[in-house]
Design a protein around this motif. Structure first.
Motif, short mmCIF file in Angstrom:
data_model
loop_
_atom_site.label_atom_id
_atom_site.label_comp_id
_atom_site.label_asym_id
_atom_site.label_seq_id
_atom_site.Cartn_x
_atom_site.Cartn_y
_atom_site.Cartn_z
N THR A 131 0.90 -1.25 -0.06
CA THR A 131 -0.06 0.11 -0.05
C THR A 131 0.67 1.18 0.02
OG1 THR A 131 -1.75 -0.99 1.25
CG2 THR A 131 -1.99 1.17 1.01
N SER B 248 2.27 1.98 -3.41
CA SER B 248 1.28 2.16 -4.49
C SER B 248 1.13 3.39 -4.59
CB SER B 248 0.23 1.23 -4.30
OG SER B 248 -0.57 1.45 -3.21
N GLY C 248 -7.27 -4.15 -6.34
CA GLY C 248 -7.25 -4.00 -4.82
C GLY C 248 -8.03 -4.99 -4.07
#
Length: 285
Positions: free
Chosen positions: A22, A25, A41
């Protein structure tokens, strides 16, 4: 190994890996994700859940699939930067829903949006009349971008041709009843100034939840007790507080200067002003 302990460890390490993915990203919010990124996701979340709870599952296989799905968006982003075709393939392109005050019904049907949903989105943009809309475009992330007609746009400073100074972020100088010295210095104020301002309002420092100073030197106070209003100081209180501040400034100047004559004059002025304050204090309270 006990199954509960094993699941706890697998869940912990899966969460660590998911957190790392995360972070790498980027900082996109949910509303900014494309449909492709949204699907990836969800899949990554499902894979992480399987890794954490399915003790019969091979960890190597699970993490391999997780890393593959995590790498796909990076690969697609790279190709999107290089190719407009790839960018439109994975991200799509905006759709005009309103043009020159006219709703394009065919585009509404294409995007599976009904009239009520369109009007609700326009209201969220403070557009209550479709006739005032020049363009309304449904972006690839599902957000509606709206440009009002020229005669429906609010007047700006630029339209009035005014030359106003730039806005400066207010500094938080009090938090949880404690003075924050670095922001106070950044605002160009001193602790003595802050103490004087608090005395003007009659509020004690420990009763202040939050205090901010704007670029004009105005002090905003939020008290712990929401039922209390910050009292406005009277003219007598303002005068007394100003005299005390001047007296404190003279004392500070006397301590800071290296010139003996200036030090003597500042000290003398501070003493005289202190004597004056003591004389007028009963009348100004």
């Amino acid at each position: 190994m006990n199954d509960v302990v094993q699941i706890a460890l697998r869940a912990f390490f899966a969460l660590v890996v998911l957190f790392a993915i995360t972070r790498f990203s980027g900082k996109k919010q949910l509303a900014q994700l494309t449909f492709f990124e949204y699907i990836v996701g969800i899949t990554i979340g499902d894979i992480t859940a399987v890794i954490a709870t399915d003790i019969e599952n091979n960890l190597v296989h699970g993490y391999t699939s997780l890393l593959v799905f995590a790498a796909i968006p990076f690969f697609v982003d790279y190709l999107s930067l290089k190719s407009k075709f790839v960018r439109q393939l994975f991200e799509g392109k905006g759709t005009v829903l309103v043009k020159n005050g006219k709703i394009l019904e065919d585009n509404l049907k294409k995007e599976h949006i009904n009239t009520d949903e369109l009007l609700a989105q326009l209201r969220l943009k403070n557009m209550f009349k479709v006739a005032d809309v020049e363009f309304a475009i449904l972006e690839t992330n599902g957000q509606l971008s709206v440009m009002p007609k020229k005669d429906a746009q609010p007047v700006t400073v630029k339209d009035l041709q005014l030359n106003l100074p730039a806005e400066v972020e207010p500094e938080t100088v009090i938090m949880d009843g404690q003075v924050l010295l670095d922001p106070l210095r950044a605002s160009g104020r001193t602790a003595q100034w802050l103490d004087t301002e608090l005395k003007k309002t009659g509020v004690k420092l420990e009763n202040v939840f939050l205090g901010q100073v704007d670029d004009k030197g105005a002090l905003y106070l939020d008290l712990y007790n929401d039922q209390l209003q910050v009292p406005q100081p009277s003219e007598n209180q303002l005068l007394l507080a100003t005299l005390k501040k001047c007296q404190a400034d003279f004392e500070m100047f006397a301590l800071e200067t290296q010139n003996k004559e200036a030090k003597r004059l500042y000290s003398k002025a501070a003493d005289k002003l202190q004597h004056t304050i003591e004389q007028v204090n009963p009348y100004l309270r």
